[in-house]
Design an enzyme around this catalytic site. Structure first.
Site, PDB file in Angstrom:
ATOM      1  CE  LYS A   1      -3.151   2.668   2.879  1.00  0.00           C
ATOM      2  NZ  LYS A   1      -3.965   2.719   4.096  1.00  0.00           N
TER       3      LYS A   1
ATOM      4  N   GLY B   1      -9.015   8.549   9.708  1.00  0.00           N
ATOM      5  CA  GLY B   1      -9.401   8.577  11.118  1.00  0.00           C
ATOM      6  C   GLY B   1     -10.500   9.565  11.458  1.00  0.00           C
TER       7      GLY B   1
ATOM      8  CB  ALA C   1      -8.905   6.954   4.711  1.00  0.00           C
ATOM      9  N   GLY C   2     -11.680   7.155   6.307  1.00  0.00           N
ATOM     10  CA  GLY C   2     -12.794   8.058   6.553  1.00  0.00           C
ATOM     11  C   GLY C   2     -14.082   7.390   6.992  1.00  0.00           C
TER      12      GLY C   2
ATOM     13  CG  ASN D   1      -6.729   0.708  11.427  1.00  0.00           C
ATOM     14  OD1 ASN D   1      -7.094   0.364  12.545  1.00  0.00           O
ATOM     15  ND2 ASN D   1      -5.466   0.743  11.127  1.00  0.00           N
TER      16      ASN D   1
END
Lengths: 64, 265
Positions: free
Chosen positions: B102, B163, B189-190, B211
């Site tokens: 990644k 995050g 993400a987000g 995550n």
């Protein structure tokens, strides 16, 4: 001899990368980078350390 | 429809799970491992860090390696430019032998937005060198196409800032990326809620990577399982074909006024 290990001055008796790793006794696998060159595992026992070398020992951590 | 014949293909690998999970921010390696197991994910991201013998929490890898069918995808987080990202990829390969990487280059810690220029350069070099490159990118359809042209295995546009939990803030741009892409599009993400993951799959994204949404949940393994269900539902809905949006009401029951004994209107 004095080297720079992970950015900090470090005194070692290790002559080869493999000996330095053994000295650190990591419980996990680590990768070695000497003066910006990634040292493959198969070459760690034959890659000699020299005074002033910049050595990075890296491992995996949690990340996204 | 059978999940087996609907694989997520990255390079020469096929995955049945369309959820990818990051391993950061978990309270312990044990909670992280239980979240991985509960969600059935097949790809988990890991980051590089300097070995520190005074920190005993390096055991992250041990439970992951013991899990059947879990592939590690190292990220290049911490790299500030293409050169550092390429070096990080090479170091990661020494650690796990993975060809998956990644590419993540975000030089500004306040907003963590990916640097499109350095990301493109790193992806170009690594893809030419045989890596399965998964670049984390801003939701830019032109950049996504350029990365496809240099041989990336997927593109991973952000839903919102890392995050932040702001969800699919980039939805309209993601739809354009999906429409144009010939490689998998993975929202990275987000995301905060499983419903957002389902929405991403419904709009045609191929997978999502989460995550913080799992690690910061009250019960991370349960939330990981909820994301897995949402992703599966979203994918099934996409394949089933959503009904068109109408301008006015369309009755779904017969409008016979039989209770009044009258005629059908």
């Amino acid at each position: 001899m004095k080297i720079l290990l992970n950015g900090e001055p470090y005194e070692t008796v290790a002559r080869f990368v493999s000996e330095l790793i053994a000295e650190q006794a990591p419980a996990v696998r680590v990768a070695a980078v000497v003066n910006d060159r990634v040292v493959p595992a198969a070459e760690q026992a034959t890659t000699a350390l020299a005074e002033g070398d910049r050595v990075e020992l890296l491992t995996f951590a949690g990340g996204g | 429809m059978n999940q087996e014949d609907d694989a997520l293909v990255l390079g020469d690998h096929a995955y049945t799970s369309r959820l990818l999970l990051g391993t950061g921010k978990f309270a312990s390696a044990d909670v992280m491992a239980r979240a991985v197991a509960a969600s059935g994910v097949q790809i988990v991201t890991v980051a590089l860090r300097r070995f520190d013998r005074d920190r005993p929490d390096d055991a992250l890898l041990t439970p992951l390696l013991a899990m059947e069918g879990v592939t590690l995808m190292p990220n290049t987080s911490g790299a500030r430019n293409a050169e550092e990202a390429i070096q990080a990829a090479r170091i990661a390969r020494e650690l796990c032998g993975s060809r998956l990487v990644k590419v993540e280059i975000h030089p500004n810690p306040r907003h963590l937005m990916p640097d499109p220029i350095e990301t493109y350069e790193a992806a170009r070099v690594l893809a030419a060198d045989g890596w399965l490159v998964m670049p984390y990118i801003p939701p830019d359809p032109v950049l996504a196409k350029r990365l496809e042209e240099v041989g990336c295995a997927s593109v991973m546009p952000l839903g919102a800032a890392i995050g932040s939990g702001q969800g699919l803030a980039s939805a309209e741009l993601l739809k354009i990326i999906v429409r144009e892409a010939c490689i998998p599009v993975i929202v990275d993400a987000g995301l905060r809620a499983p419903s957002q993951a389902a929405a991403a799959l419904e709009m045609g994204c191929d997978a999502v990577l989460v995550n913080t949404a799992v690690a910061d949940a009250g019960d991370p393994p349960a939330m990981a399982a909820a994301f897995a269900q949402a992703v599966a539902a979203g994918r099934s809905a996409r394949r089933a074909g959503l009904m068109p949006v109408g301008q006015e009401a369309q009755a779904s029951s017969p409008l016979t006024t039989f209770l009044q004994g009258g005629e059908r209107v």
